[in-house]
Motif scaffolding. Sequence first.
Motif, short mmCIF file in Angstrom:
data_model
loop_
_atom_site.label_atom_id
_atom_site.label_comp_id
_atom_site.label_asym_id
_atom_site.label_seq_id
_atom_site.Cartn_x
_atom_site.Cartn_y
_atom_site.Cartn_z
N GLN A 52 -1.95 8.59 13.13
CA GLN A 52 -1.50 9.17 14.72
C GLN A 52 -2.83 9.05 15.65
N VAL A 53 -3.82 9.27 15.07
CA VAL A 53 -5.18 9.27 15.93
C VAL A 53 -5.21 7.57 16.24
N ILE A 54 -5.20 6.84 15.23
CA ILE A 54 -5.38 5.42 15.37
C ILE A 54 -4.56 4.79 16.49
N ARG A 55 -3.33 5.14 16.60
CA ARG A 55 -2.32 4.94 17.39
C ARG A 55 -2.70 5.09 18.92
N THR A 56 -3.43 6.21 19.21
CA THR A 56 -4.16 6.49 20.69
C THR A 56 -5.10 5.51 20.88
N PHE A 57 -5.75 4.79 19.97
CA PHE A 57 -6.70 3.82 20.27
C PHE A 57 -6.17 2.42 20.87
N ASN A 58 -5.16 2.39 21.11
CA ASN A 58 -4.34 0.80 21.50
C ASN A 58 -4.81 -0.23 20.46
N VAL A 59 -5.15 -0.02 19.17
CA VAL A 59 -5.56 -1.06 18.65
C VAL A 59 -4.85 -2.31 18.45
N GLY A 60 -5.12 -3.27 18.03
CA GLY A 60 -4.34 -4.60 17.91
C GLY A 60 -3.33 -4.33 16.77
N LYS A 61 -2.15 -5.10 16.89
CA LYS A 61 -0.95 -4.90 15.94
C LYS A 61 -1.46 -5.48 14.54
N ARG A 62 -2.39 -6.30 14.58
CA ARG A 62 -2.84 -6.97 12.99
C ARG A 62 -3.72 -5.86 12.38
N LEU A 63 -4.63 -5.17 13.38
CA LEU A 63 -5.45 -4.03 12.66
C LEU A 63 -4.51 -2.80 12.19
N PHE A 64 -3.67 -2.68 13.00
CA PHE A 64 -2.82 -1.37 12.98
C PHE A 64 -1.88 -1.78 11.59
N ARG A 65 -1.50 -2.72 11.40
CA ARG A 65 -0.61 -3.25 10.15
C ARG A 65 -1.41 -3.09 8.91
N THR A 66 -2.76 -3.51 9.23
CA THR A 66 -3.53 -3.42 7.94
C THR A 66 -3.74 -1.94 7.57
N PHE A 67 -4.09 -0.98 8.37
CA PHE A 67 -4.04 0.41 8.26
C PHE A 67 -2.83 1.03 7.61
N LEU A 68 -1.68 0.58 8.00
CA LEU A 68 -0.14 0.69 7.50
C LEU A 68 -0.03 0.14 6.20
N LEU A 69 -0.61 -0.96 6.05
CA LEU A 69 -0.55 -1.51 4.41
C LEU A 69 -1.29 -0.79 3.44
N LEU A 70 -2.52 -0.46 3.75
CA LEU A 70 -3.47 0.07 2.96
C LEU A 70 -2.82 1.58 2.60
N GLY A 71 -2.21 2.27 3.62
CA GLY A 71 -1.77 3.85 3.67
C GLY A 71 -0.59 3.49 2.53
N ALA A 72 0.14 2.85 3.11
CA ALA A 72 1.63 2.43 2.25
C ALA A 72 1.21 2.23 0.65
N THR A 73 0.21 1.43 0.45
CA THR A 73 -0.08 1.11 -0.88
C THR A 73 -0.57 2.29 -1.65
N GLY A 74 -1.32 3.01 -0.88
CA GLY A 74 -1.76 4.47 -1.53
C GLY A 74 -0.59 5.23 -1.67
N VAL A 75 0.37 5.37 -0.88
CA VAL A 75 1.41 6.14 -0.97
C VAL A 75 2.29 5.84 -1.96
N VAL A 76 2.72 4.68 -1.99
CA VAL A 76 3.71 4.12 -3.14
C VAL A 76 2.98 4.15 -4.74
N SER A 77 2.01 3.72 -4.73
CA SER A 77 1.03 3.82 -6.02
C SER A 77 0.87 5.54 -6.38
N GLY A 78 0.49 6.09 -5.57
CA GLY A 78 0.35 7.67 -6.05
C GLY A 78 1.72 8.23 -6.32
N THR A 79 2.87 7.88 -5.60
CA THR A 79 4.20 8.39 -5.99
C THR A 79 4.44 7.87 -7.34
N ALA A 80 4.20 6.59 -7.60
CA ALA A 80 4.63 5.78 -8.97
C ALA A 80 3.83 6.65 -10.02
N ILE A 81 2.49 7.01 -9.81
CA ILE A 81 1.86 7.78 -10.99
C ILE A 81 2.37 9.12 -11.22
#
Length: 237
Positions: A52-81
């Motif tokens: 949510q904080v990163i969204r206020t920075f108005n970063v580029g879509k590619r960078l924000f998607r990178t954050f989302l990808l890394l975050g989603a990877t952590g959530v999915v792998s953590g849930t699987a564990i």
Amino acid sequence: MFPFRWRERAEDKYLQLLFAFLFLFLAAPLILRIGFWGEFLLAYILLGTILQVIRTFNVGKRLFRTFLLLGATGVVSGTAIALAELQTPIETILQVVNDLSTIAFFLLVILLFVAKIFRDKTVTIDTLVGGISVYLTIGLMWATIYQLILIFDPLAFALPETQESARSGMFYFSYVTLTTLGYGDIAPVQPVSMLLAALEAIVGQIFPAIFIARLVGLYTAREASDRASSENRDPSE
């Protein structure tokens, strides 16, 4: 209606992140007793707040998607564990993926926050809170690095007999090292863990020094600018 809108309070973008950190520290001793699900819950709350904080920075879509990808990877792998609960090589692989994605996420967050903070031209409360948030994020990143080390070398740290979980103890150890308290109840005993602990202690001293110097420089420059403007002002005005 949700009482706090991030886009309406972009000038206080770091404040709720700091609240999330405070909740993390206060609630962690109780929630972590649940086990991995407790650790996962705290990580999810912090992850959502950071995004949510990163969204206020108005970063580029590619960078924000990178954050989302890394975050989603952590959530999915953590849930699987948490769901699998199997002591198998697959679980170890998932844990490594979870830790690596988390480390990469925190590293990008730190770099982004530091770039934004040091780009500020004036000292505000938000600048101060942002610096504190970066400092706390550094501690979280190093805690995850220590957890990653434990996967490959479970004896990398000497733990007290009362320590139930080595992984959860790394959060405590990281901040004790970052602030150079060094109680000694948890200690690195292998070369890699010793080197990383020493490096974290160095970063824990250098970052506040640079951050404070930056704040003093901005404040001094602002005072000099205001004084020059006052002296050059037309007396007839």
